[in-house]
Design a protein around this motif. Structure first.
Motif, PDB file in Angstrom:
ATOM      1  N   TYR A  14      27.953  34.427  49.632  1.00 52.55           N
ATOM      2  CA  TYR A  14      29.084  35.354  49.802  1.00 52.55           C
ATOM      3  C   TYR A  14      28.570  36.674  50.371  1.00 52.55           C
ATOM      4  O   TYR A  14      29.142  37.210  51.319  1.00 52.55           O
ATOM      5  N   MET A  75      27.645  37.163  40.725  1.00 53.15           N
ATOM      6  CA  MET A  75      28.194  38.190  41.622  1.00 53.15           C
ATOM      7  C   MET A  75      27.833  39.573  41.082  1.00 53.15           C
ATOM      8  O   MET A  75      27.349  40.436  41.828  1.00 53.15           O
ATOM      9  N   ALA A  92      40.586  40.604  35.175  1.00 51.37           N
ATOM     10  CA  ALA A  92      41.753  41.468  35.388  1.00 51.37           C
ATOM     11  C   ALA A  92      42.775  41.326  34.274  1.00 51.37           C
ATOM     12  O   ALA A  92      43.463  42.287  33.925  1.00 51.37           O
ATOM     13  N   SER A 109      40.777  40.723  47.891  1.00 50.40           N
ATOM     14  CA  SER A 109      40.708  39.258  47.982  1.00 50.40           C
ATOM     15  C   SER A 109      40.542  38.604  46.619  1.00 50.40           C
ATOM     16  O   SER A 109      39.759  37.657  46.453  1.00 50.40           O
TER      17      SER A 109
HETATM   18  C1  LIG Z   1      36.720  36.510  47.243  1.00 50.96           C
HETATM   19  S1  LIG Z   1      35.817  37.374  46.030  1.00 50.96           S
HETATM   20  C2  LIG Z   1      36.143  39.064  46.493  1.00 50.96           C
HETATM   21  C3  LIG Z   1      35.051  40.012  46.094  1.00 50.96           C
HETATM   22  C4  LIG Z   1      35.250  41.461  46.537  1.00 50.96           C
HETATM   23  N1  LIG Z   1      36.430  42.044  45.954  1.00 50.96           N
HETATM   24  C5  LIG Z   1      35.292  41.585  48.042  1.00 50.96           C
HETATM   25  O1  LIG Z   1      36.351  41.886  48.605  1.00 50.96           O
HETATM   26  O2  LIG Z   1      34.233  41.389  48.671  1.00 50.96           O
HETATM   27  C6  LIG Z   1      36.808  37.172  44.588  1.00 50.96           C
HETATM   28  C7  LIG Z   1      36.172  37.705  43.335  1.00 50.96           C
HETATM   29  O3  LIG Z   1      37.137  37.704  42.283  1.00 50.96           O
HETATM   30  C8  LIG Z   1      36.466  37.357  41.084  1.00 50.96           C
HETATM   31  N2  LIG Z   1      37.447  36.865  40.098  1.00 50.96           N
HETATM   32  C9  LIG Z   1      37.850  35.598  39.868  1.00 50.96           C
HETATM   33  N3  LIG Z   1      38.737  35.561  38.870  1.00 50.96           N
HETATM   34  C10 LIG Z   1      38.917  36.839  38.452  1.00 50.96           C
HETATM   35  C11 LIG Z   1      39.703  37.461  37.419  1.00 50.96           C
HETATM   36  N4  LIG Z   1      40.507  36.724  36.647  1.00 50.96           N
HETATM   37  N5  LIG Z   1      39.620  38.802  37.259  1.00 50.96           N
HETATM   38  C12 LIG Z   1      38.814  39.528  38.071  1.00 50.96           C
HETATM   39  N6  LIG Z   1      38.042  38.998  39.044  1.00 50.96           N
HETATM   40  C13 LIG Z   1      38.097  37.678  39.244  1.00 50.96           C
HETATM   41  C14 LIG Z   1      35.476  36.301  41.530  1.00 50.96           C
HETATM   42  O4  LIG Z   1      34.449  36.103  40.575  1.00 50.96           O
HETATM   43  C15 LIG Z   1      34.995  36.881  42.844  1.00 50.96           C
HETATM   44  O5  LIG Z   1      33.883  37.711  42.692  1.00 50.96           O
END
Ligand SMILES: C[S@@+](CC[C@H](N)C(=O)[O-])C[C@H]1O[C@@H](n2cnc3c(N)ncnc32)[C@H](O)[C@@H]1O
Length: 246
Positions: A14, A75, A92, A109
């Motif tokens: 990533y 991450m 969240a 995202s």
């Molecule tokens: C596509 S990545 C985006 C990372 C970053 N925000 C960016 O734009 O580069 C999605 C992230 O959301 C996290 N994620 C998944 N479920 C989540 C939750 N319930 N609450 C917060 N974060 C979550 C994942 O672990 C991942 O790191």
């Protein structure tokens, strides 16, 4: 759509494949600056911070302190914590933070990863100070045709159709006390050229591409390579939405 399991290999993929180069985010910097009302010393909550690309950008662009909340250990390990970026394990839907601790929240995202959007909206209301804004950067159903992945891998649009739509997101946030303030599509430059964008693509770093079968993925890569050869100087510009609630 196949969910990405963010283990150490996926986190590194990533970081290498999905982080947008900082100089490709000029329009985002301007739009966030105009709508978030940030000032040096304020605290921004980066929910689902991933590898911290936006946490560091917010710190450097606006002089703010960032609380980077991220559930995946691998991450979180890649977020460059310092005296202005505090890395917090959490989700969240249940933020391990006190009431009224942040001036704004950023969700990049991450909407489509949430197990409970309504709970997340209420948690954001709780941890934001009055007047604090929520900035959502996401692909939304029906609004993603200018996403580079959709342009070259059109089957990925079907996966985005399963994401929460703008109206659904606004309804969840309205129930938590937020009003929709603005929605705009913004460009980002994923790479200087389409050829460099193609070189960076990693299927294992992107749930949209990971969901494609081999044949569809290879067909998309062929379309991308062909467009790159036809116009070698064309920048790899992709578009995504910024939804602001407050
Ligand atoms: C596509 S990545 C985006 C990372 C970053 N925000 C960016 O734009 O580069 C999605 C992230 O959301 C996290 N994620 C998944 N479920 C989540 C939750 N319930 N609450 C917060 N974060 C979550 C994942 O672990 C991942 O790191």
């Amino acid at each position: 759509m196949a969910a990405i399991r963010y283990d150490a290999a996926a986190a590194e993929a990533y970081r290498r494949a999905r982080e947008i180069p900082r100089d490709g985010l000029t329009a985002w910097r301007a739009a966030i600056g105009a709508s978030a009302r940030l000032a040096p010393g304020m605290t921004v909550l980066d929910v689902g911070a991933g590898t911290g690309a936006f946490a560091t950008a917010f710190r450097d662009w606006y002089g703010v302190r960032v609380l980077a909340v991220e559930p995946a250990d691998a991450m979180r390990a890649l977020v460059p914590a310092d005296d202005r970026i505090e890395v917090v394990a959490g989700r969240a839907e249940s933020l391990p933070l006190p009431d009224g601790c942040a001036d704004a929240a950023w969700l990049g995202s991450v909407l489509h990863h949430l197990a409970d959007l309504d709970a997340a909206a209420h948690e954001l209301r709780r941890v934001l100070r009055p007047g604090g804004r929520v900035l959502v950067r996401n692909a939304f159903p029906g609004r993603c045709s200018r996403d580079l992945r959709v342009r070259f891998f059109p089957e990925t649009a079907a996966g985005i159709d399963d994401y929460p739509g703008v109206e659904r997101v606004c309804a969840a946030f309205a129930a938590a006390g937020f009003t929709r303030l603005s929605l705009e599509s913004l460009p980002q430059q994923n790479a200087p050229t389409l050829a460099e964008f193609a070189d960076r693509i990693r299927r294992d770093a992107d749930s949209k591409l990971a969901s494609l079968g081999d044949a569809r993925f290879e067909a998309g890569m062929a379309r991308l390579r062909s467009a790159a050869a036809a116009d070698p100087a064309a920048p790899a510009t992709s578009w995504m939405d910024l939804l602001v609630l407050g």
